[in-house]
Design a protein around this motif. Sequence first.
Motif, PDB file in Angstrom:
ATOM      1  N   ALA A  23      -6.475  65.340  39.329  1.00 17.15           N
ATOM      2  CA  ALA A  23      -7.587  65.824  40.720  1.00 17.15           C
ATOM      3  C   ALA A  23      -8.795  66.166  40.794  1.00 17.15           C
ATOM      4  CB  ALA A  23      -6.552  67.458  40.487  1.00 17.15           C
ATOM      5  N   GLY A  24      -8.710  65.926  41.830  1.00 15.46           N
ATOM      6  CA  GLY A  24     -10.565  65.693  42.856  1.00 15.46           C
ATOM      7  C   GLY A  24     -11.084  67.244  43.279  1.00 15.46           C
ATOM      8  N   PHE A  25     -12.210  67.604  42.428  1.00 21.00           N
ATOM      9  CA  PHE A  25     -13.054  68.304  42.850  1.00 21.00           C
ATOM     10  C   PHE A  25     -13.622  68.115  44.147  1.00 21.00           C
ATOM     11  CE2 PHE A  25     -13.712  69.164  38.356  1.00 21.00           C
ATOM     12  CZ  PHE A  25     -13.377  70.187  38.185  1.00 21.00           C
ATOM     13  N   PRO A  26     -13.170  69.500  45.435  1.00 20.24           N
ATOM     14  CA  PRO A  26     -13.510  70.653  44.991  1.00 20.24           C
ATOM     15  C   PRO A  26     -11.950  71.377  44.808  1.00 20.24           C
ATOM     16  CG  PRO A  26     -14.330  70.560  47.030  1.00 20.24           C
ATOM     17  CD  PRO A  26     -14.440  69.586  46.634  1.00 20.24           C
ATOM     18  N   LEU A  27     -10.898  71.949  43.766  1.00 17.56           N
ATOM     19  CA  LEU A  27      -9.844  72.215  43.751  1.00 17.56           C
ATOM     20  C   LEU A  27      -8.959  73.237  44.753  1.00 17.56           C
ATOM     21  CD1 LEU A  27      -9.277  72.339  40.124  1.00 17.56           C
ATOM     22  CD2 LEU A  27      -9.311  70.140  41.514  1.00 17.56           C
ATOM     23  N   THR A  28     -10.582  73.976  44.922  1.00 17.39           N
ATOM     24  CA  THR A  28     -10.610  74.871  46.446  1.00 17.39           C
ATOM     25  C   THR A  28      -9.928  74.687  48.029  1.00 17.39           C
ATOM     26  OG1 THR A  28     -11.957  75.824  46.622  1.00 17.39           O
ATOM     27  CG2 THR A  28     -11.303  76.880  44.778  1.00 17.39           C
ATOM     28  N   GLY A  29     -10.961  73.016  47.758  1.00 22.69           N
ATOM     29  CA  GLY A  29     -10.758  72.440  49.355  1.00 22.69           C
ATOM     30  C   GLY A  29     -11.580  72.936  50.558  1.00 22.69           C
ATOM     31  N   ALA A  30     -12.941  73.889  49.618  1.00 23.13           N
ATOM     32  CA  ALA A  30     -14.481  73.639  49.187  1.00 23.13           C
ATOM     33  C   ALA A  30     -15.075  72.806  49.797  1.00 23.13           C
ATOM     34  CB  ALA A  30     -14.445  75.333  49.534  1.00 23.13           C
ATOM     35  N   ALA A  47      -4.388  73.075  36.299  1.00 18.05           N
ATOM     36  CA  ALA A  47      -3.859  72.242  36.069  1.00 18.05           C
ATOM     37  C   ALA A  47      -3.730  70.735  35.173  1.00 18.05           C
ATOM     38  CB  ALA A  47      -5.422  70.870  36.825  1.00 18.05           C
ATOM     39  N   GLU A  48      -4.199  71.706  34.284  1.00 20.39           N
ATOM     40  CA  GLU A  48      -4.618  70.847  32.896  1.00 20.39           C
ATOM     41  C   GLU A  48      -3.450  71.151  32.032  1.00 20.39           C
ATOM     42  OE1 GLU A  48      -7.032  70.432  28.658  1.00 20.39           O
ATOM     43  OE2 GLU A  48      -6.845  72.232  29.421  1.00 20.39           O
ATOM     44  N   GLU A  49      -3.033  72.959  32.260  1.00 15.85           N
ATOM     45  CA  GLU A  49      -1.673  73.234  31.261  1.00 15.85           C
ATOM     46  C   GLU A  49      -0.194  73.004  32.163  1.00 15.85           C
ATOM     47  OE1 GLU A  49      -1.651  77.688  33.141  1.00 15.85           O
ATOM     48  OE2 GLU A  49      -3.982  78.190  31.149  1.00 15.85           O
ATOM     49  N   LEU A  50      -0.769  72.416  33.845  1.00 20.09           N
ATOM     50  CA  LEU A  50      -0.031  71.791  34.167  1.00 20.09           C
ATOM     51  C   LEU A  50       0.939  70.414  33.695  1.00 20.09           C
ATOM     52  CD1 LEU A  50       0.218  73.381  38.033  1.00 20.09           C
ATOM     53  CD2 LEU A  50       2.355  74.224  35.159  1.00 20.09           C
ATOM     54  N   GLY A  51      -0.124  69.591  33.339  1.00 25.51           N
ATOM     55  CA  GLY A  51       0.394  68.088  32.894  1.00 25.51           C
ATOM     56  C   GLY A  51      -0.628  67.547  33.435  1.00 25.51           C
ATOM     57  N   PHE A  52      -2.163  67.787  34.034  1.00 27.75           N
ATOM     58  CA  PHE A  52      -2.642  66.488  34.772  1.00 27.75           C
ATOM     59  C   PHE A  52      -3.501  66.549  34.268  1.00 27.75           C
ATOM     60  CE2 PHE A  52      -1.277  68.732  38.264  1.00 27.75           C
ATOM     61  CZ  PHE A  52      -1.483  68.446  39.697  1.00 27.75           C
ATOM     62  N   ASP A  53      -3.903  64.565  34.069  1.00 33.45           N
ATOM     63  CA  ASP A  53      -4.930  63.779  32.849  1.00 33.45           C
ATOM     64  C   ASP A  53      -5.938  64.367  33.061  1.00 33.45           C
ATOM     65  OD1 ASP A  53      -2.632  63.242  30.839  1.00 33.45           O
ATOM     66  OD2 ASP A  53      -1.811  62.541  32.161  1.00 33.45           O
ATOM     67  N   GLY A  54      -6.535  64.526  34.147  1.00 36.76           N
ATOM     68  CA  GLY A  54      -7.988  64.448  34.481  1.00 36.76           C
ATOM     69  C   GLY A  54      -8.189  65.272  35.896  1.00 36.76           C
ATOM     70  N   GLY A 278       1.790  48.755  39.359  1.00 38.35           N
ATOM     71  CA  GLY A 278       0.399  48.626  38.303  1.00 38.35           C
ATOM     72  C   GLY A 278      -0.182  49.616  38.294  1.00 38.35           C
ATOM     73  N   LEU A 279       0.153  50.314  39.123  1.00 37.04           N
ATOM     74  CA  LEU A 279      -1.120  51.369  39.975  1.00 37.04           C
ATOM     75  C   LEU A 279      -1.494  52.230  38.191  1.00 37.04           C
ATOM     76  CD1 LEU A 279      -3.712  53.124  41.668  1.00 37.04           C
ATOM     77  CD2 LEU A 279      -1.349  54.269  41.166  1.00 37.04           C
ATOM     78  N   ASP A 280      -2.322  52.714  37.671  1.00 31.53           N
ATOM     79  CA  ASP A 280      -2.670  53.566  35.996  1.00 31.53           C
ATOM     80  C   ASP A 280      -2.799  54.716  36.553  1.00 31.53           C
ATOM     81  OD1 ASP A 280      -2.543  50.967  34.236  1.00 31.53           O
ATOM     82  OD2 ASP A 280      -4.054  50.188  35.553  1.00 31.53           O
ATOM     83  N   HIS A 281      -3.285  55.415  36.956  1.00 33.19           N
ATOM     84  CA  HIS A 281      -4.112  56.412  37.887  1.00 33.19           C
ATOM     85  C   HIS A 281      -4.159  57.040  39.192  1.00 33.19           C
ATOM     86  CE1 HIS A 281      -5.730  60.569  36.403  1.00 33.19           C
ATOM     87  NE2 HIS A 281      -6.735  60.115  37.109  1.00 33.19           N
ATOM     88  N   ALA A 282      -3.626  57.902  39.873  1.00 26.79           N
ATOM     89  CA  ALA A 282      -4.240  58.455  41.551  1.00 26.79           C
ATOM     90  C   ALA A 282      -4.715  60.024  40.639  1.00 26.79           C
ATOM     91  CB  ALA A 282      -2.511  58.563  41.299  1.00 26.79           C
ATOM     92  N   ILE A 283      -5.949  59.521  41.300  1.00 22.94           N
ATOM     93  CA  ILE A 283      -6.558  61.404  41.529  1.00 22.94           C
ATOM     94  C   ILE A 283      -6.130  61.693  42.920  1.00 22.94           C
ATOM     95  CG2 ILE A 283      -8.831  61.853  41.604  1.00 22.94           C
ATOM     96  CD1 ILE A 283      -9.366  59.785  40.667  1.00 22.94           C
TER      97      ILE A 283
END
Length: 306
Positions: A23-30, A47-54, A278-283
């Motif tokens: 997930a990319g900051f700003p997470l609140t969208g501001a 996000a960490e609790e839900l299973g996001f990795d970055g 073959g994509l490895d990670h999506a922000i």
Amino acid sequence: MSAEHANAGYRRLFDREGLTFGAGFPLTGANRSMPDHEAEIELATLAEELGFDGLWARDVPTFWPKFGDAGQTFDTWPWLSHVAAHTDGIALGTSSVVLPLRHPLHVAKSAATVDRLSDGRLVMGIASGDRDPEYPAFDVDREERGELFRESVEALRTVWTADYPELEGRWGSLEGELDVVPKPTAGTIPLLPTGNARQTDEWIAAHGDGWLFYHLPESTLENYIAQWREATTDKPFAIAVRVELADDPTAEPEPLHLGYRAGVEWYRDYFRRLESYGLDHAIVGLQNEDRERAFERFADEIIHKL
């Protein structure tokens, strides 16, 4: 793919088969004014609790209203240190540090500090920059940013891995009398050039630990990943994409700037296709007004069902 880097953040993102999500900051969208830092941290821990990795922080030194946003406003390094103190194992990324506008010795020390404080979780996206007024503001020749970028990469690699190095560049020189400390936890920090960074694909494949790209049309992305796999079979490919989840789970996609508005069913199919390329990670940059609910829906309906 399998990640070979000793860095803990890199392994978290890439050391298993299949697509991971950040997930990319700003997470609140501001992104035009200072975000509520407490709300940002609450969403980061969620996000960490839900299973996001970055969790990825942008590097935007100045606010240029014509460009449209100020990133997450807070400077990259103290912000990631703050995030590190409130999270446990999630990778911390930069997306991306504009190397021509920063002195490489300052970058080396700041990045290694965050890496140490986070127990080796830092992964660095690095860029040549794209906001024209910033170059004269920092007394940098815009036309030289490609060469400055390469010099900075060389300097970072050198001062992280060598004690009292000898090195010279446009940024200055080291003559073996000075060292840059601390050193990173894994000896160096993974570097992912962003976009083309004014470099050839061959240079990026040889000097990067992966490739980070902006959102691309699907057929273009498929071709980029195929070319990347020809250049290097074992280095990851990541993208950033804006996501707005429609209330209707069956909603077809509508284009957004650098992403889509669509239902979760379409998004599951979309990310499955990207994974097959073959994509490895999506922000992911979630655009819904209710961000907490959006994170929960994305995790429940997409991450855990892939």
